[in-house]
Design an enzyme around this catalytic site. Structure first.
Site, PDB file in Angstrom:
ATOM      1  CD  GLU A 107     -10.318  -7.502  -2.474  1.00 10.58           C
ATOM      2  OE1 GLU A 107      -9.293  -6.890  -2.802  1.00 10.58           O
ATOM      3  OE2 GLU A 107     -11.026  -7.163  -1.525  1.00 10.58           O
ATOM      4  CG  ASP A 113      -5.844  -8.391  -1.849  1.00 10.51           C
ATOM      5  OD1 ASP A 113      -4.764  -8.800  -1.396  1.00 10.51           O
ATOM      6  OD2 ASP A 113      -6.475  -7.444  -1.369  1.00 10.51           O
ATOM      7  CG  HIS A 155      -2.125  -0.945   0.882  1.00  5.19           C
ATOM      8  ND1 HIS A 155      -2.112  -2.255   1.280  1.00  5.19           N
ATOM      9  CD2 HIS A 155      -3.259  -0.781   0.162  1.00  5.19           C
ATOM     10  CE1 HIS A 155      -3.206  -2.839   0.849  1.00  5.19           C
ATOM     11  NE2 HIS A 155      -3.923  -1.979   0.165  1.00  5.19           N
ATOM     12  CB  CYS A 202     -10.698  -0.549  -8.100  1.00  2.00           C
ATOM     13  SG  CYS A 202     -10.943  -1.888  -6.936  1.00  2.00           S
TER      14      CYS A 202
HETATM   15  C1  PEP Z   1      -6.950  -4.901  -4.673  1.00  6.17           C
HETATM   16  O1  PEP Z   1      -6.758  -5.859  -3.913  1.00  6.17           O
HETATM   17  O2  PEP Z   1      -6.722  -4.936  -5.892  1.00  6.17           O
HETATM   18  C2  PEP Z   1      -7.467  -3.620  -4.145  1.00  6.17           C
HETATM   19  C3  PEP Z   1      -7.852  -2.655  -4.942  1.00  6.17           C
HETATM   20  O3  PEP Z   1      -7.508  -3.460  -2.791  1.00  6.17           O
HETATM   21  P1  PEP Z   1      -6.210  -3.219  -1.884  1.00  6.17           P
HETATM   22  O4  PEP Z   1      -5.048  -2.953  -2.785  1.00  6.17           O
HETATM   23  O5  PEP Z   1      -6.510  -2.078  -0.980  1.00  6.17           O
HETATM   24  O6  PEP Z   1      -6.089  -4.509  -1.141  1.00  6.17           O
HETATM   25 MG    MG Z   2      -7.573  -5.826  -1.926  1.00  6.31          MG
END
Ligand code: PEP
Ligand code: MG
Length: 537
Positions: free
Chosen positions: A427, A451, A188, A498
């Site tokens: 995901e 994910d 992140h 996303c």
């Molecule tokens: C993902 O897993 O692609 C996602 C958008 O959520 P995060 O990256 O916050 O886990």
């Molecule tokens: Mg995720």
């Protein structure tokens, strides 16, 4: 001049002074002091400096999250003025003849235990605050206060590693680039660098001596140069000017539709992690917010954000986006996103553990508070809600039950809300395989490729040692995306992406061919993607 190589997270260049960021987990030592009066004065000076830092934090939080979210810093300021607390520290210094750091640490522990043992919930919660202000004082006293608010100019931040809870508290206007020794390209923190439109390198062997030195972070080459020669400085300057020219050119696409030559329209939304990020989304002409990672509100806070604090944040984003779609993801805490006050047990496999919707469905009071805040905010804009880490139809049915009950509660209380669109994040491979059934339950899907890739390839996204095995274009992932789009459409749900793969320009054409309806990406990718899509047949 020294040159180091690392793995680049974002292709951009930055030049500036290095700020060496250290975690403050040092153990406080007890030292004998002769001149206790001088030590008391040292404490008073540190207290004044800590007050100043808290005032800066208060003002910054007011600007970014509003007064309600900033109130905690006012509480901390008041605590630093508390007579009993200060007297205890001064007494320990004189009676025991010890250093101020030790006196502060002991007092902090004593007061914190005292608060923790109280029956009153409000007072109990103050235990963490006393600990927090004591740690701040110790940091100031030991000259180890990494408070970026004190910086006068933006810096290149160098650190061993950065946790989301740390990056989220940093003053973004002071950051030119990140360089870390550890951390992974899919973490992140890496996502944050992309959101902020700044270069970032990982895997660089860092040195504390670099603090204050001039450096260049080159995200194209994946290099960090310390004390660069004039020739390199000139070259970096040129590249930065070229970047600015390109950005300006892209701005001509603002206000244009994201539509292929044959007339197929794709919605280009932005991913954000805070209210302040809406600025970047608007500046880059995002057509909406496709993912608001709401857990960052929890990471920024030292207590469960109240319904009102959350309501203010969601309402501000909805109002800032002025009627454009704002998709807010419910709490996705767990794995790398850890918050102390959740008191989560250590787990063998946190990515496969107690996280996201699993916490919400078992600690329903946390979930209901968030849903109330989201629904109340829905009256002020165009909010949709989506749920992370779904693996079964049963989960979404349970969520819908809770949502209906929260709506009922609001109705009975005469509180206004809208019937928000709901969606699930796809995901997990499980959710892909049952996407036909899931589509009948919701309005939309948003594919979380970060994910989804991790769980499909069985590769821990936090582990940089596995980067060579991590194939973002793996056919298994691409087929899953295709399957999700087909099943979503069959069941009447629109489908977006996303995860970070949504911004992968080598795949844009493929995604459009697959029938994707929306791409939600870091704000700076909106206009480059619009350019690609508008040039497609
Ligand atoms: C993902 O897993 O692609 C996602 C958008 O959520 P995060 O990256 O916050 O886990
Ligand atoms: Mg995720």
């Amino acid at each position: 001049m020294e040159r180091y190589e690392g793995k680049s997270i974002f292709r951009k260049i930055a030049m500036g002074k290095i700020f060496f960021y250290e975690k403050n987990n040092s153990v406080v030592k007890r030292e004998k002091i002769e001149d206790t009066q001088a030590e008391q004065r040292r404490f008073e000076t540190a207290r004044a400096k800590a007050q100043e830092q808290l005032q800066n934090l208060y003002e910054k939080a007011c600007r970014e999250v509003g007064e309600a979210g900033a109130a905690i810093f006012e509480v901390h300021q008041m605590m630093l003025e508390d007579e009993d607390y200060c007297e205890s520290i001064l007494n320990i210094i004189t009676r025991q003849g010890v250093n101020a750091e030790y006196a502060v640490a002991v007092t902090g522990d004593n007061f914190s235990s005292m608060f923790a043992s109280m029956d009153d919930e409000y007072m109990k919660a103050r235990a963490a605050d006393v600990k927090d202000i004591s740690e701040r004082l110790v940091r100031v006293l030991s000259g180890n206060d990494n408070d970026m608010n004190d910086l006068e100019e933006p810096v290149i931040l160098v650190a061993d590693d950065l946790a989301p809870s740390e990056t989220v508290q940093m003053d973004k206007s002071k950051l030119l680039a990140f360089v870390t020794e550890h951390g992974s390209a899919n973490s992140h923190t890496a996502i944050l660098a992309r959101t902020m439109n700044i270069p970032a390198l990982i895997g660089v062997p860092i040195q504390k001596e670099w603090n204050g030195k001039l450096a260049i972070v080159d995200g194209y080459e994946g290099t960090l140069v310390i004390d660069p020669e004039q020739e390199l400085i000139d070259k970096a300057q040129e590249t930065m000017e070229e970047e600015a020219r390109k950005e300006k050119l892209l701005k001509t696409l603002k206000g244009q539709k994201t539509v292929t030559k044959s007339g197929r329209e794709i919605h280009l939304y932005a991913n954000i992690g805070s209210v302040a990020d809406t600025g970047g989304a608007l500046m880059n002409d995002a057509e909406g917010i496709g993912l608001f990672r709401s857990e960052f509100l929890y990471l920024e806070s030292d207590h469960y954000p109240t319904e009102n604090e959350q309501f203010q944040a969601y309402k501000t984003v909805a109002e800032n986006m002025a009627g454009k779609k704002v998709i807010i993801r419910t709490l996705d805490i767990g794995a790398d996103k850890k918050v102390d006050y959740f008191n989560l047990d250590e787990e063998e496999n946190p990515a496969l553990g107690y996280r996201a919707i699993r916490i919400c469905l078992t600690r329903e009071e946390i979930f209901r508070t968030q849903l109330r805040a989201l629904l109340r905010a829905s009256a002020f804009g165009n909010i949709s809600v989506m749920f992370p880490m779904i693996i079964s139809v049963k989960e979404i049915q349970k969520i819908k039950e809770i949502l209906a009950s929260v709506k009922n509660e609001l109705k009975e209380q005469g509180i206004e809300y809208k019937d928000v669109e709901i969606g699930v994040m796809i995901e997990t491979p499980a959710s892909v395989m049952i996407s036909e059934e899931l589509a009948k339950e919701v309005d939309f899907f948003s594919i979380g490729t970060n994910d989804l890739t991790q769980y499909t390839l069985a590769i821990d996204r936090q582990n940089p040692a596995l980067d060579e095995f991590y194939d973002a274009h793996h056919p298994a992932v691409l087929r899953m995306i295709q399957m999700t789009i087909e099943n979503g459409h069959k069941g009447g749900a629109w489908v977006g992406i996303c995860g970070e793969l949504g911004a992968d320009m080598e795949l844009t054409e493929k995604f459009v061919e697959m029938g994707i309806d929306e791409l939600s990406v870091s704000p700076t990718f909106v206009l480059p993607l619009r350019e690609i899509i508008r040039n497609m047949d």
